[in-house]
Design an enzyme around this catalytic site. Structure first.
Site, PDB file in Angstrom:
ATOM      1  CB  ALA A  23     -16.971  -8.007  13.066  1.00 33.19           C
ATOM      2  CB  VAL A  24     -18.543  -5.012   8.833  1.00 34.68           C
ATOM      3  CG1 VAL A  24     -19.537  -4.224   7.978  1.00 34.68           C
ATOM      4  CG2 VAL A  24     -17.706  -4.056   9.691  1.00 34.68           C
ATOM      5  N   GLY A 103      -6.771   3.891   8.804  1.00 38.16           N
ATOM      6  CA  GLY A 103      -6.062   4.788   9.715  1.00 38.16           C
ATOM      7  C   GLY A 103      -6.383   6.254   9.470  1.00 38.16           C
ATOM      8  N   GLY A 105      -5.354   8.763   7.406  1.00 46.39           N
ATOM      9  CA  GLY A 105      -5.691   9.268   6.070  1.00 46.39           C
ATOM     10  C   GLY A 105      -7.058   8.780   5.638  1.00 46.39           C
ATOM     11  CB  SER A 106      -8.589   5.406   5.700  1.00 42.72           C
ATOM     12  OG  SER A 106      -7.472   4.832   5.077  1.00 42.72           O
ATOM     13  CG  ASP A 128       1.188   4.031  10.808  1.00 43.82           C
ATOM     14  OD1 ASP A 128       2.074   3.159  10.876  1.00 43.82           O
ATOM     15  OD2 ASP A 128       0.759   4.482   9.738  1.00 43.82           O
ATOM     16  NE  ARG A 248      27.355  -7.472  10.378  1.00 44.01           N
ATOM     17  CZ  ARG A 248      28.607  -7.165  10.710  1.00 44.01           C
ATOM     18  NH1 ARG A 248      28.876  -5.985  11.264  1.00 44.01           N
ATOM     19  NH2 ARG A 248      29.592  -8.015  10.519  1.00 44.01           N
ATOM     20  CD  GLN A 256       7.151  -3.188  12.780  1.00 39.21           C
ATOM     21  OE1 GLN A 256       8.192  -2.775  12.284  1.00 39.21           O
ATOM     22  NE2 GLN A 256       6.356  -2.453  13.484  1.00 39.21           N
ATOM     23  NE  ARG A 257       1.387  -2.277   6.193  1.00 40.22           N
ATOM     24  CZ  ARG A 257       1.594  -1.263   5.367  1.00 40.22           C
ATOM     25  NH1 ARG A 257       2.028  -0.118   5.836  1.00 40.22           N
ATOM     26  NH2 ARG A 257       1.372  -1.398   4.087  1.00 40.22           N
TER      27      ARG A 257
END
Ligand code: ADP
Length: 323
Positions: A23-24, A103, A105-106, A128, A248, A256-257
């Site tokens: 998109a950018v 996120g 930190g970035s 996150d 278990r 997940q990512r």
């Protein structure tokens, strides 16, 4: 007058980052600008890995997880000297503004760069969920659905063997994904970084479920919770005689990512990526582009950096009511 912009992805990758890059690049080009891609986040900015991108370079990536530009964690960028090097490289190529997709930190790093005088616009992207300035961030919905699919599958096998399953869900110090996955997956118990849970209470609820004839039990644990998969398993192994179920545990981790972004994340990423370009066109810098009340918004960095989203206590109460 803006002529050249650059885009990078930084920190933990999130499904939908590619859709945001696309998109950018495409909205930048349609404004008549040259768009540069920076490899490997802030590391590429410091090493000068900056290349121009055409419309076709972002073809076929909308549906792909991960990020074609690569992402990285870059300790050097947290130093003033590292950031000066980054600005020098951007200036050498005549780049007028930078889009940072990432996120907490970035975006903190992006704010530091902005405070040193470089025009920056952020795009809210992390699984996150604790980034302030966007009600939902790129990648969260896909990550949640991947966790849910795993939970549904584990329930099937748990039922066949009268087992209790602990499923550990990613999300660093934020319990949002675990809470939502727990509600949507019908968990007997959910452990979160934001709440202290007594393992005795979980053991008691498992024992009761077993006695009432339930053929499976599910506990969703957030990776950042004190009771994560490892500590809960240790507790249950030590108390196995009184639980009824055998236990278990599964850590979903990076599974997940890694998924392909779902429709919501593709659309969100497209909106926020284009929103970042609009913000640059208006010469509105030092802001995070996010989604609030269904609208694309630009929130000044000084209002969000250093803060984290709080857990929705009403959802937590709902989860407790339904377990
Ligand atoms: P995420 O964006 O997924 O939260 P990280 O927390 O790992 O990812 O941060 C990604 C990168 O952002 C770091 O490796 C670093 O280069 C940069 N960064 C993080 N915090 C700061 C800071 N306080 N100052 C400058 N740069 C930072």
């Amino acid at each position: 007058m803006i002529k050249n912009i650059a885009v990078l992805t930084s920190g933990g990758d999130a499904p939908g980052m590619n859709a945001a890059i696309r998109a950018v690049v495409r909205s930048g080009i349609s404004n008549g600008w040259t768009v540069y891609g920076v490899r490997h986040g802030y590391r590429g900015l410091i090493n000068g890995q900056i290349e121009s991108m055409g419309t076709r370079d972002v073809g076929g990536i909308l549906q792909q997880g991960g990020t074609i530009l690569g992402s990285a964690r870059c300790p050097e960028f947290t130093t003033v000297d590292g950031r000066k090097l980054a600005i020098r490289n951007l200036n050498q190529r005549g780049i007028d503004a930078l889009v940072v997709i990432g996120g907490n930190g970035s975006q903190t790093g992006a704010y530091e760069l902005y405070k040193m005088g470089f025009p920056v616009v952020g795009v809210a992207s992390t699984i996150d969920h604790y980034l302030v300035g966007s009600e939902i961030t790129i990648g969260v919905d896909t990550a949640l659905n991947i966790a849910l699919e795993a939970i549904d599958r584990l329930k099937v096998t748990a039922s066949s063997h009268q087992r209790a399953f602990i499923v550990e869900v990613m999300g660093r110090k934020c319990g949002y994904l675990a809470l939502m996955a727990g509600i949507a997956g019908g968990a007997e118990a959910i452990t979160l970084p934001e709440h202290k849970t007594d393992p005795e209470e979980i053991a008691e609820s498992l024992r009761l479920s077993y006695e009432h004839g339930k053929n499976h039990a599910l506990i969703v644990a957030a990776e950042g919770a004190e009771l994560n998969a490892r500590t809960l398993t240790e507790f249950f192994v030590a108390h196995r005689d009184r639980l009824g179920f055998s236990v278990r545990s599964t850590i979903l981790g990076h599974v997940q990512r890694g998924g392909n972004p779902n429709a919501s994340d593709r659309i969100l990423a497209s909106k926020l990526g284009a929103g970042a370009v609009e913000s640059i066109a208006k010469e509105q810098f030092g802001v995070l582009i996010g989604l609030n009340k269904s609208k694309v918004t630009a929130t000044p960095y000084e209002e969000i950096v250093g803060k984290t989203k709080e857990l929705d206590e009403e959802l937590f109460e709902l989860a407790e009511k339904l377990d």
